[in-house]
Design an enzyme around this catalytic site. Structure first.
Site, PDB file in Angstrom:
ATOM      1  N   CYS A 169       0.827  -1.211   0.000  1.00  0.00           N
ATOM      2  CA  CYS A 169       0.000   0.000   0.000  1.00  0.00           C
ATOM      3  C   CYS A 169       0.856   1.254   0.000  1.00  0.00           C
ATOM      4  CB  CYS A 169      -0.923   0.001   1.209  1.00  0.00           C
ATOM      5  SG  CYS A 169      -2.142  -1.321   1.207  1.00  0.00           S
TER       6      CYS A 169
ATOM      7  N   GLU B  55       3.985   1.498   2.316  1.00  0.00           N
ATOM      8  CA  GLU B  55       5.180   1.344   3.117  1.00  0.00           C
ATOM      9  C   GLU B  55       6.436   1.438   2.263  1.00  0.00           C
ATOM     10  OE1 GLU B  55       2.512  -0.576   2.994  1.00  0.00           O
ATOM     11  OE2 GLU B  55       2.990  -2.702   2.981  1.00  0.00           O
TER      12      GLU B  55
END
Length: 813
Positions: free
Chosen positions: A448, A450
């Site tokens: 997502c 990170e």
């Protein structure tokens, strides 16, 4: 559909582009028309392999199992394809990973076709394979079985009440990683196998520790050679199809595919086509080896750009041909799919696999790195209009305005891509964690939002267990007891009426928060120990530095960097709750603690409860640039970080830089199920309603506009994070004109200057979303941003759809 503004200011819908060529359009229609199904083939093959190689050490047995799968699984080259390689025996079919979990496959098999989201068809043959062969063999032998047996009872109870959650950690393999694809492009599998052989030859036959490394290195060589054979199978299939092709053009394409697959990944890539195909093979095999999600492609524009430039200069390709290859790759990436238990699915609705492609950013010397491929990826998003892969655009002070405008133009289409990542905070945050400068500048996005260093970071830099910060507050206000179950794991300091100040409540909350943080880390530790010993992945480890040199898998400490985080959820609700209690109960004395406690227990349905709720709702809220309420959110996250920093994960001291915990609010769609376990709360939220996602404000509470949302988020401890998720929703009309796009670019520059980690946008109107709920057949390819990922809106369950619709829609003016 895309909403655009006409000259008179009204909105109209136009048909979206669906590919740069008729080939892409045809293949896109085919994949969108395919209902996901369950494929038993991998499950049967891995079962056969585990039976055949039962005496081998786990890493060697698993490598041989991967080879068995790649050698015997069905392969396909579909009509018109130029990039080849399939994950399962049918398009959009989910392979089975029974070594990780079998219980849900058996228990939920009749429910898969009837789920309210993430539906899968199940053929009679597949059902028979699961119930007759796969299920009986694996029952009691899986990763999930072992982890459940090892987890302390307190951890299980904490999960039962909804304070922590971690089904995904113990029912699937690892993920959240970027392999060293540029190394494969540079050396080919042959060069990497030579590294393995050199490392193996250097091992002592008498040192017990070194002797123990042999199984991993042998397994790596087995897995890498199996990938070579896998590619050769496609070359042979292409040649077979070419021999029978009646169309000369298609025959030529098939022979070209054969040539490419005989070259890569066995040898270094030479052309753009070879580079794209090689990257896809590496990525695909990682998805066949493990059902962990968030395997990502890294800085795709950086490592493919030299091949594209050389091809252009040599006249081997045209921009149009290269664009078509990119769009065909996107169709392949969209085809990757996983099947999860319903309890796990609820935390990531919409068939997400969280594959991520990173573009833009800087070179390791700090110079702007955008290139032609960066822009072509944006065009690919606009042309294919698919929810996978995620695309992240890195920006910095030197990012060209032209690139920002093209990002804005893409965001306007409503798919939530590209998500924007900020070098001005992410690079310093990585340096703060001990990452070397040249590696920090080379970061890419995993899953997502990170950040990790491609080819050098271990598994799950985020994606460990969920910590429900709002549930912890509910426990605090009820003497440490869960009102729904009566479970009390840590006795509290009384209920809400026992406190005489907001600081007294906060002290009690901090005590509970530290306790549940420790339980979440215990949950992580059990998962990591089981993953290390039961499902070690030789292929993926061989393509992450310095696993080969150290003779260790990733989970044994082979990666250069290994810093992880759980997912802290609900910080905005907690901040709003503290602020409501402070202002209404302690400062103004407009409400008593008894009134609030009684009303929450009744979900505000008691006499006078709605009045209490309205007073709580109208207290100052996070997301409006109010320093006092924002400070509560920052305090809560800092409390988590302070407690988590006291602990290390299982790789600490075994080689990697790091070994500890950072912060992350990348809670995907978990805000919906996490909220379901929490009763009514002092911010005015009703029982069971979703909590806030990421560091986004609670829906409807951000009344001051998008800039104030950014200012509130900027007060949080972002530099201590490894991921920080912020969703904004913009009205489509505000982006319809070029002036609207320029305003969006200005907002992005403000985001950059405030040193926020990440921002992503939904730009679909409420009217369109509501109509899609009523008439899903008209919106088959409507893509929305859910959390750190995008999904087809009509594949989401109604609760998640409603959560997206409720988000505050901001105008840019």
């Amino acid at each position: 559909m895309i909403e655009t503004e006409t000259e008179n200011g009204t909105m109209t819908e136009t048909t979206a582009p669906t590919g740069c060529t008729t080939r892409v359009q045809r293949l896109r229609e085919r994949v969108l028309d395919t209902t996901p199904s369950v494929c038993a083939e991998r499950g049967l093959l891995v079962t056969e392999a585990y039976e055949m190689y039962a005496p081998d050490p786990p890493v060697l047995r698993r490598a041989k199992a991967l080879a068995h799968i790649l050698d015997h699984m069905t392969i396909r080259i579909d009509e018109g394809e130029l990039i080849v390689g399939n994950q399962a025996s049918a398009p959009r079919a989910a392979p089975l990973f029974p070594e990780c979990a079998i219980d849900f496959l058996v228990d939920e098999i009749d429910e898969f076709p009837h789920r309210r989201a993430d539906v899968y068809t199940v053929s009679p043959e597949v059902k028979q394979a699961i119930l007759g062969k796969i299920g009986p063999y694996w029952r009691g032998k899986t990763l999930y079985d072992r982890a459940k047996a090892m987890r302390p009872s307190e951890v299980n109870q904490a999960e039962q009440i909804g304070a922590v959650a971690g089904r995904g950690n113990i029912s699937s393999g690892d993920g959240h990683i970027i392999m060293n694809i540029p190394k494969v492009l540079r050396l080919g599998m042959t060069g990497i196998i030579e590294e393995v052989q050199t490392a193996s030859a250097a091992l002592s036959s008498y040192d017990a520790i070194e002797f123990g490394k042999r199984a991993f290195l042998e397994g790596s060589a087995i897995a890498l050679r199996a990938v070579i054979r896998f590619a050769e199978r496609y070359a042979a299939e292409a040649e077979r199809q070419a021999a029978g092709a009646s169309d000369a053009g298609r025959r030529s394409e098939l022979l070209r595919i054969a040539e490419v697959c005989r070259r890569v990944p066995v040898e270094p890539a030479r052309t753009f086509h070879e580079a794209v195909q090689c990257a896809w093979f590496v990525h695909l095999v990682s998805q066949i080896e493990s059902n962990g999600h968030s395997f990502s492609l890294g800085r795709f524009d950086q490592y493919t750009w030299p091949f594209y430039r050389a091809d252009l200069e040599a006249g081997r390709t045209t921009p149009q041909q290269a664009q078509e290859l990119l769009e065909l790759l996107w169709l392949k990436l969209f085809s990757i799919i996983k099947i999860r238990s319903w309890s796990h699915t609820r935390y990531g609705i919409g068939y997400p696999t969280y594959q991520n492609v990173t573009i833009g950013g800087q070179t390791n010397r700090g110079e702007d790195a955008t290139n032609d491929i960066s822009f072509m990826v944006l065009e690919t998003i606009r042309e294919t209009r698919l929810p996978q892969p995620n695309v992240s655009a890195r920006i910095h002070t030197g990012t060209p305005d032209h690139f920002l405008m093209e990002c804005a133009r893409t965001i306007r289409l409503g798919m939530g891509m590209p998500a924007i990542k900020n070098d001005e905070i992410i690079v310093p945050a990585l340096l703060e964690k001990g990452v070397r400068s040249e590696d920090a500048f080379d970061y890419a996005i995993v899953g997502c939002i990170e950040a990790a260093v491609p080819g050098k970071w271990g598994y799950r830099n985020t994606g460990m267990s969920f910590l429900n910060l709002l549930k912890v507050l509910e426990l605090t206000l009820n003497n440490g007891t869960d009102p729904a179950t009566g479970i009390q794991l840590l006795p509290g300091r009384g209920d809400l009426t026992a406190f005489d100040s907001i600081e007294a409540i906060y002290d009690a909350y901090r005590e509970q928060l530290r306790f549940y943080t420790r339980l979440s880390i215990e949950m992580d530790t059990v998962a990591d120990l089981c993953l290390e010993t039961m499902v070690p992945d030789a292929f993926c480890s061989a393509l992450v530095d310095d696993c080969i040199a150290r003779g260790k898998t990733i989970k044994e400490g082979g990666a250069v960097y290994d810093i992880i985080s759980g997912l802290q959820s609900g910080a905005a609700n907690v901040a709003d709750s503290f602020m409501a209690l402070k202002t209404r109960v302690f400062d103004e004395k407009a409400l008593t603690a008894s009134q609030v406690l009684e009303s929450m227990a009744a979900d505000f349905q008691n006499p006078g409860g709605e009045l209490v709720r309205q007073r709580l709702l109208h207290a100052p809220k996070y997301g409006n640039d109010l320093a006092e309420v924002d400070a509560f959110a920052a305090r809560v996250l800092n409390e988590y970080l302070a407690e988590a920093s006291r602990y290390h994960h299982t790789r600490y001291g075994r080689g990697p830089i790091g070994g500890g915990y950072a912060g992350s609010t990348s809670n995907i769609s978990a805000n919906v199920p996490l909220g379901a376990s929490v009763g009514a709360t002092p911010d005015g939220r009703r029982a069971g309603e979703p909590i806030n996602e990421g560091v986004s404000p609670v829906h409807g509470c951000d009344t001051g506009g998008p800039t104030k949302v950014l200012c509130s988020a900027a007060r949080l401890p972002t530099i201590k994070s490894i991921a920080q998720l912020l969703n904004l929703r913009l009205s489509p009309g505000s982006l319809a004109s070029e002036e609207g796009l320029r305003r969006l670019v200005a907002l992005l520059k403000g985001f950059r200057n405030l040193k926020l980690w990440h921002v992503q946008f939904n730009t679909v109107s409420t009217e369109a979303l509501l109509d899609a709920q009523r008439h899903p057949e008209k919106y088959r390819d409507l893509v929305v941003r859910v959390a750190g990922y995008s999904a087809l809106f009509v594949t989401l369950d109604k609760a998640t759809q409603d959560d997206i619709i409720r988000r505050t829609s901001h105008d840019l003016s």
